[in-house]
Design an enzyme around this catalytic site. Structure first.
Site, mmCIF file in Angstrom:
data_model
loop_
_atom_site.group_PDB
_atom_site.id
_atom_site.type_symbol
_atom_site.label_atom_id
_atom_site.label_comp_id
_atom_site.label_asym_id
_atom_site.label_seq_id
_atom_site.Cartn_x
_atom_site.Cartn_y
_atom_site.Cartn_z
ATOM 1 N N SER A 1 0.864 -1.361 -0.118
ATOM 2 C CA SER A 1 0.126 0.087 -0.036
ATOM 3 C C SER A 1 0.839 1.371 0.195
ATOM 4 O O SER A 1 2.098 1.139 0.523
ATOM 5 C CB SER A 1 -0.872 0.037 1.270
ATOM 6 O OG SER A 1 0.028 0.329 2.453
ATOM 7 N N VAL B 1 1.113 4.230 1.812
ATOM 8 C CA VAL B 1 1.496 4.674 3.042
ATOM 9 C C VAL B 1 2.541 3.559 3.752
ATOM 10 O O VAL B 1 3.640 4.221 4.153
ATOM 11 C CB VAL B 1 0.252 5.209 3.952
ATOM 12 C CG1 VAL B 1 0.854 5.417 5.395
ATOM 13 C CG2 VAL B 1 -0.703 6.237 3.460
ATOM 14 N N CYS B 2 2.269 2.355 3.678
ATOM 15 C CA CYS B 2 2.994 1.294 4.109
ATOM 16 C C CYS B 2 4.374 1.202 3.570
ATOM 17 O O CYS B 2 5.371 1.377 4.365
ATOM 18 C CB CYS B 2 2.474 0.128 4.062
ATOM 19 S SG CYS B 2 0.921 -0.169 5.202
ATOM 20 N N SER B 3 4.501 1.497 2.071
ATOM 21 C CA SER B 3 5.410 1.627 1.503
ATOM 22 C C SER B 3 6.388 2.718 1.973
ATOM 23 O O SER B 3 7.597 2.664 2.029
ATOM 24 C CB SER B 3 5.174 1.579 -0.153
ATOM 25 O OG SER B 3 4.463 0.278 -0.521
ATOM 26 N N LEU C 1 7.733 2.163 5.420
ATOM 27 C CA LEU C 1 8.785 1.254 5.645
ATOM 28 C C LEU C 1 10.264 1.509 5.006
ATOM 29 O O LEU C 1 11.321 1.497 5.672
ATOM 30 C CB LEU C 1 8.248 -0.132 5.234
ATOM 31 C CG LEU C 1 7.726 -0.808 6.535
ATOM 32 C CD1 LEU C 1 6.576 -0.298 7.019
ATOM 33 C CD2 LEU C 1 7.611 -2.442 6.031
#
Length: 199
Positions: free
Chosen positions: A69, A71-73, A76
């Site tokens: 996703s 935002v997650c990308s 992290l």
């Protein structure tokens, strides 16, 4: 000296965090002072990883909703770039989501991550539930951060809206506070063992 200059530049970058206003949530992350629940999960490399594996060093747990996703990308990838700052505190960062190990492996390779991603999927979200951050409606873990001390006690926890990257600011502040407390405790212990000599 060069390394210090580089790290100061990283600090300037990663201490910039979005302004996150208070929001209502049914999720209740375990608070500071609580014992961190142990776990054993499969990683992106196919290895079983437990919290106990990192005993004796601080651990940063990053619960996030889903691999790949946007935002997650970005979140992290940011933590991967900030690894030198975490390593200054001897801290191990670990990502956790309900995606399976194969998805984690592809995601880690895509972002060239240098820390493990754990699959909280058997049973679904069991570890997120234990930490109070499983989103029942979405069927995923919430976007939550935990800094755990070397004794396995939660030093700091934070829940972010799922649509917002919480940045590294809170993690770095917690690690610095933890390191300062550890240093003071060590100095106090040293003083007690070797009291100043008086005439």
């Amino acid at each position: 000296m060069i390394r210090r200059v580089i790290n100061m530049k990283l600090l300037d970058r990663f201490r910039k965090k979005e302004d996150i206003s208070q929001f209502d949530s049914t999720l209740r992350p375990l608070p500071a002072g609580a014992c961190a629940p142990d776990f054993r999960l499969l990683s992106d490399s196919g290895r079983q990883v437990s919290l106990a594996d990192f005993q004796g060093k601080p651990v940063v747990l990053v619960f996030y909703p889903a691999d790949n996703s946007p935002v997650c990308s970005s979140q992290l990838a940011l933590y991967n770039q900030a690894l030198p700052l975490f390593q200054e505190h001897n801290a191990q960062i670990v990502g956790i989501s309900v995606d399976d190990p194969e998805s984690h492996q592809a995601f880690a390779e895509k972002l060239n991550l240098s820390f493990p991603l754990l699959a909280d999927n058997a049973p679904l979200g069991a570890v997120a539930r234990a930490y109070g951050v499983f989103d029942q409606e979405a069927g995923t873990g919430g976007r939550a951060l935990f800094v755990i001390d070397a004794e396995g006690v939660i030093h700091w926890s934070y829940l972010s809206p799922s649509s917002i990257n919480p940045g590294a600011n809170g993690i770095l502040d917690a690690l610095e506070e933890f390191s300062s407390q550890s240093t003071r405790s060590s100095e106090d212990g040293h003083d007690r063992r070797n009291p100043p000599q008086t005439d």
